[in-house]
Scaffold this motif. Sequence first.
Motif, PDB file in Angstrom:
ATOM      1  N   UNK A 317       0.861  -1.192   0.000  1.00 24.49           N
ATOM      2  CA  UNK A 317       0.000   0.000   0.000  1.00 24.49           C
ATOM      3  C   UNK A 317       0.891   1.232   0.000  1.00 24.49           C
ATOM      4  N   UNK A 318       0.790   2.050  -1.029  1.00 28.90           N
ATOM      5  CA  UNK A 318       1.583   3.261  -1.094  1.00 28.90           C
ATOM      6  C   UNK A 318       2.999   2.992  -1.563  1.00 28.90           C
ATOM      7  N   UNK A 319       3.774   4.074  -1.680  1.00 22.74           N
ATOM      8  CA  UNK A 319       5.133   3.979  -2.210  1.00 22.74           C
ATOM      9  C   UNK A 319       6.184   3.738  -1.124  1.00 22.74           C
ATOM     10  N   UNK A 320       5.827   3.891   0.130  1.00 20.06           N
ATOM     11  CA  UNK A 320       6.785   3.732   1.215  1.00 20.06           C
ATOM     12  C   UNK A 320       6.223   2.842   2.315  1.00 20.06           C
ATOM     13  N   UNK A 321       7.127   2.178   2.983  1.00 23.65           N
ATOM     14  CA  UNK A 321       6.756   1.361   4.135  1.00 23.65           C
ATOM     15  C   UNK A 321       7.802   1.595   5.222  1.00 23.65           C
ATOM     16  N   UNK A 322       7.361   1.967   6.367  1.00 27.14           N
ATOM     17  CA  UNK A 322       8.269   2.214   7.483  1.00 27.14           C
ATOM     18  C   UNK A 322       8.179   1.064   8.489  1.00 27.14           C
ATOM     19  N   UNK A 323       9.337   0.494   8.780  1.00 21.71           N
ATOM     20  CA  UNK A 323       9.410  -0.581   9.767  1.00 21.71           C
ATOM     21  C   UNK A 323      10.372  -0.149  10.872  1.00 21.71           C
ATOM     22  N   UNK A 324       9.890  -0.151  12.095  1.00 21.63           N
ATOM     23  CA  UNK A 324      10.749   0.219  13.218  1.00 21.63           C
ATOM     24  C   UNK A 324      11.582  -0.997  13.633  1.00 21.63           C
ATOM     25  N   UNK A 325      12.890  -0.793  13.735  1.00 15.09           N
ATOM     26  CA  UNK A 325      13.795  -1.858  14.127  1.00 15.09           C
ATOM     27  C   UNK A 325      14.355  -1.592  15.524  1.00 15.09           C
ATOM     28  N   UNK A 326      14.583  -2.653  16.262  1.00 15.70           N
ATOM     29  CA  UNK A 326      15.214  -2.540  17.580  1.00 15.70           C
ATOM     30  C   UNK A 326      16.461  -3.428  17.585  1.00 15.70           C
ATOM     31  N   UNK A 327      17.397  -3.101  18.461  1.00 18.31           N
ATOM     32  CA  UNK A 327      18.679  -3.791  18.491  1.00 18.31           C
ATOM     33  C   UNK A 327      18.535  -5.213  19.029  1.00 18.31           C
ATOM     34  N   UNK A 328      19.222  -6.133  18.390  1.00 14.46           N
ATOM     35  CA  UNK A 328      19.252  -7.520  18.846  1.00 14.46           C
ATOM     36  C   UNK A 328      20.270  -7.689  19.969  1.00 14.46           C
ATOM     37  N   UNK A 329      20.150  -8.727  20.776  1.00 13.70           N
ATOM     38  CA  UNK A 329      21.143  -8.963  21.816  1.00 13.70           C
ATOM     39  C   UNK A 329      22.500  -9.294  21.207  1.00 13.70           C
ATOM     40  N   UNK A 330      23.561  -8.926  21.914  1.00 11.75           N
ATOM     41  CA  UNK A 330      24.919  -9.257  21.490  1.00 11.75           C
ATOM     42  C   UNK A 330      25.243 -10.650  22.037  1.00 11.75           C
ATOM     43  N   UNK A 331      25.198 -11.646  21.168  1.00 14.28           N
ATOM     44  CA  UNK A 331      25.329 -13.040  21.605  1.00 14.28           C
ATOM     45  C   UNK A 331      26.673 -13.285  22.287  1.00 14.28           C
ATOM     46  N   UNK A 332      27.759 -12.969  21.587  1.00 14.86           N
ATOM     47  CA  UNK A 332      29.080 -13.313  22.097  1.00 14.86           C
ATOM     48  C   UNK A 332      29.412 -12.550  23.378  1.00 14.86           C
ATOM     49  N   UNK A 333      29.009 -11.282  23.459  1.00 14.12           N
ATOM     50  CA  UNK A 333      29.271 -10.506  24.675  1.00 14.12           C
ATOM     51  C   UNK A 333      28.478 -11.052  25.851  1.00 14.12           C
ATOM     52  N   UNK A 334      27.259 -11.497  25.594  1.00  6.84           N
ATOM     53  CA  UNK A 334      26.432 -12.060  26.667  1.00  6.84           C
ATOM     54  C   UNK A 334      27.021 -13.365  27.183  1.00  6.84           C
ATOM     55  N   UNK A 335      27.465 -14.218  26.279  1.00  4.80           N
ATOM     56  CA  UNK A 335      28.073 -15.490  26.691  1.00  4.80           C
ATOM     57  C   UNK A 335      29.352 -15.236  27.486  1.00  4.80           C
ATOM     58  N   UNK A 336      30.124 -14.224  27.075  1.00  4.75           N
ATOM     59  CA  UNK A 336      31.385 -13.912  27.761  1.00  4.75           C
ATOM     60  C   UNK A 336      31.169 -13.441  29.188  1.00  4.75           C
ATOM     61  N   UNK A 337      29.967 -12.995  29.508  1.00  8.56           N
ATOM     62  CA  UNK A 337      29.674 -12.508  30.855  1.00  8.56           C
ATOM     63  C   UNK A 337      29.161 -13.604  31.783  1.00  8.56           C
ATOM     64  N   UNK A 338      28.991 -14.819  31.262  1.00  7.94           N
ATOM     65  CA  UNK A 338      28.445 -15.888  32.086  1.00  7.94           C
ATOM     66  C   UNK A 338      29.442 -16.338  33.150  1.00  7.94           C
ATOM     67  N   UNK A 339      28.906 -16.886  34.232  1.00 12.30           N
ATOM     68  CA  UNK A 339      29.764 -17.359  35.326  1.00 12.30           C
ATOM     69  C   UNK A 339      30.676 -18.484  34.843  1.00 12.30           C
TER      70      UNK A 339
END
Length: 427
Positions: A317-339
């Motif tokens: 519908x129409x000539x433009x489509x706006x999709x809002x994006x949000x940041x994904x989790x940082x996988x490797x940084x999250x794993x590096x913080x694990x106990x």
Amino acid sequence: MTLSQNATTPKASQTTGRIVLGVTGGIAAYKSAILVRRLKEAGFDVRVVMTQGAQAFITPLTFQALSGNAVHTSLLDPAAEAGMGHIELARWADLILIAPASANTVARLAAGMSDDLLATLVLATKAPVWLAPAMNQQMWANALTQRNLQTLTDYGMQMIQPDAGEQACGDVGLGRMPEPEALAAQVADYFQAINSQPLGQSTHQSQILAGQHVVITAGPTREAIDPVRYVSNHSTGKMGFALAEACRDAGAKVTLIAGPVTLPTPQGIERIDISSAQELLAVCLKVVNQGCDIFIATAAVADYRAAEVSPHKIKKAGDELTIQLVKNPDIVATVAQQEKRPFMVGFAAETQHMEQYASSKLVSKKLDMIAVNDVSRSDIGFGSDQNAMTVFFAEHYHLSQQHLDKASKSKIAWQLVECIAKAQSAH
């Protein structure tokens, strides 16, 4: 593993390493004393662990005199236990060599028992474990013994084929422990392969990751917009799958967590399929917290996802489509913080300023090592069967960066495995 029949005692050169020699009950224990001397001559630091049965054939004092170190005989020694001595010994070892390995010891290890010091060390160590079985030829040929040997081989241990000949009992056949000079030469060859050989020149037979559990992420993620559309990237997963095979060939247990790719699962590797970054994170955390020694993040994870996923196909519908994006989790940084933090290996696909971005990610994500490739080149990277990389190490490893010239992804994968092994041995 096959030993050279003409092996000679190795000379002290670039073979230095830390060896725990396990000696079990059998007449071949006398050869172990000679083996200690040969390993010491080659420059190795040797600590001996004896089972109760071994002490019936040869005394601890003999090994103490030859090795220059105290001999360990008891799991429940009060002095050792005060400092968790058996755990420290398991961490200390670069290689655990059990020679001779009796039929009884082979059976107990295959059953996962930890009722004495030697068996406990095998369960507690990350080091490769080699066994040189020595027993009566009929015991060697027994189907139960062969089953136990296969079980241990499946778990990543290496079996050194016994020699054939006349045995102490008078029988003739397979079951003799190889000569000490041959065993010492095999150990020296192994350490030369991981410490001295140029990257990528290995025969792919060195079990430099034996006994370790490696978790690898590979391929792209797909971030849904609606039931038929998604945000993704050009990753094919070829590099991650090549690394999975290289780690397997290096003796590791491998869990491969793969995004949507068309590649077949390599033999002997556990595969878990995911789609989105959030699915990938959930699986990674579950697997890592169950026990993981090395985490290799080759997956090309989408940086952003749709803030809201439409339950129905979005109509044009129409000539433009706006999709809002949000940041994904940082996988490797999250794993590096694990106990239970494993050895962390990151990957970066860059188009410019590679060294600057790599150094920044190495620190900010708390990585041990990062491999960077230039995806602006059309001859390597996404979709290609070849690659070229530069590897950077965390500062505390005191290792220089490694340039991996253009080669097949399978060869690059083995070079990366060697880099991991070098960093682990340098820490």
